[in-house]
Design a protein around this motif. Structure first.
Motif: not given
Length: 371
Positions: A95-110
């Motif tokens: 399960e992706p975590t919100i901390g992992g999103v920040v650590a990798a600076n994950v984003s999408g088309p928006r």
């Protein structure tokens, strides 16, 4: 090791005698392998504070991304930056975590309209390589370190500290959306069409081109009446590029752009996948050098490239303005080719000083980004 509190996390890091492999949900097998004892933040989970009226949410770093999105959706809100789910492309589980999103600076088309994860991040707490708890932004606005740590930690991949809590500004979810599609455009014509759409007054927040299907896609969102009007005007603007199909079915629009976000077109297909950030005007020429299937996102500012296994795409591209990151490859290729773009000497020196400041023992994900 899976600490349940920030205090336990601090003790684990402070007492460590060797490298630590920092993990969230384990969904992003990117970068060189880290030989060290695993420290998972998955147990640091839960919403600490949510104020819908203030458009802010504070959550522990191990909170599943899906849980955060569910909480926001119940109030008609969302994360602005549309984080990608890497499991689709990488074939991973967990399960992706919100901390992992920040650590990798994950984003999408928006991202082309709302910015990346770091642009919505307003505060955080983390444990540095000494075991010290540091907080910055959010409810604690004073920056005692002299660094903008909120921006610095986003995209640091756990090499400067272990996130324990993050705070975001959020936005209302739109009432309606439309996806416009053109077919059969060359890379050059597709970039021209996307540039025209993004330069229009119609608030386009998604612009992609898929070489595999020959589709060029545009997205607009907002109030239903506004979306209907802007979709019609945008279709008129795109008419010189070819026939335009407009889709306003909410479920279909969501599915179309979820596939763009997650690079679903390359999922399950043999080959390595690279992420190349460039000037949109340079994208067609670089795509020609790459060869094979590519996906343009962000109006051409981001190229996803599917190449034969073991290929060094940087060598093939040569000098260009931008950077290339290896996203999907086997462990042997990731051990041989640096996943992250090698930094110029001045930037590498700054990065080394930052790591020495926040992780003087060099125990946090050592070698993951630098090799």
């Amino acid at each position: 090791m899976s600490p349940a509190t920030e205090g336990e996390l601090s003790e684990i890091v402070a007492d460590a005698t060797g490298p630590l492999r920092v993990m969230g949900g384990g969904t992003r097998a990117i970068g060189r392998a880290v030989a060290g004892e695993v420290v998972s933040v998955a147990a640091l989970s839960g919403v600490e504070l949510y104020e819908p009226g203030a458009l802010t949410i504070v959550v522990r770093a191990g909170t599943p991304l899906a849980e955060v999105e569910t909480v926001l959706a119940a109030e008609g809100q969302r994360l602005p930056f549309e984080p990608m789910d890497h499991r689709v492309l990488l074939g991973t589980t967990g399960e992706p975590t919100i901390g992992g999103v920040v650590a990798a600076n994950v984003s999408g088309p928006r991202r082309i309209q709302a910015g990346a994860a770091r642009d919505s991040l307003i505060g955080l707490r983390f444990v540095d390589g000494r075991g010290t708890v540091i907080k910055n932004g959010g409810r604690v606005m004073k920056n005692v370190t002299g660094y903008d740590l909120v921006k610095l930690m986003a995209g640091s991949w756990g090499t400067l500290g272990v996130l324990s809590e993050v705070a975001f500004k959020v936005l209302p979810a739109p009432a309606a959306a439309a996806s416009l599609s053109l077919s059969g455009l060359s890379h050059t014509r597709a970039v021209a069409a996307m540039a025209a759409a993004l330069g229009s007054p119609f608030e386009v927040n998604g612009a992609a081109h898929l070489s595999q299907t020959g589709q060029t896609l545009l997205r607009i969102e907002g109030f239903a009446a506004s979306v209907a009007y802007r979709a019609e005007r945008l279709a008129d603007l795109m008419a010189p590029f070819g026939a335009v199909t407009v889709n306003t079915d909410a479920a279909m629009v969501c599915a179309i752009w979820r596939d763009v976000r997650d690079v679903a077109g390359f999922a399950g297909r043999a080959g390595d996948v690279w992420r190349v950030s460039v000037k949109p005007s340079d994208a067609p020429a670089l795509a020609a050098r790459i060869g094979g299937d590519v996906i343009f996102d962000l109006g051409g500012g981001l190229i996803w490239a599917l190449v034969p296994e073991g290929s060094d795409l940087r060598a093939r591209l040569g000098d260009f303005t931008g950077h290339a990151m290896l996203i999907r490859a086997d462990a042997a290729t990731r051990g041989r080719i640096a996943s992250f773009q090698p930094e110029a000497a001045p930037l590498a020196a700054i990065a080394a000083r930052l790591r020495a400041t926040f992780d003087p023992r060099g125990i946090l994900n050592p070698g993951l980004m630098t090799g």
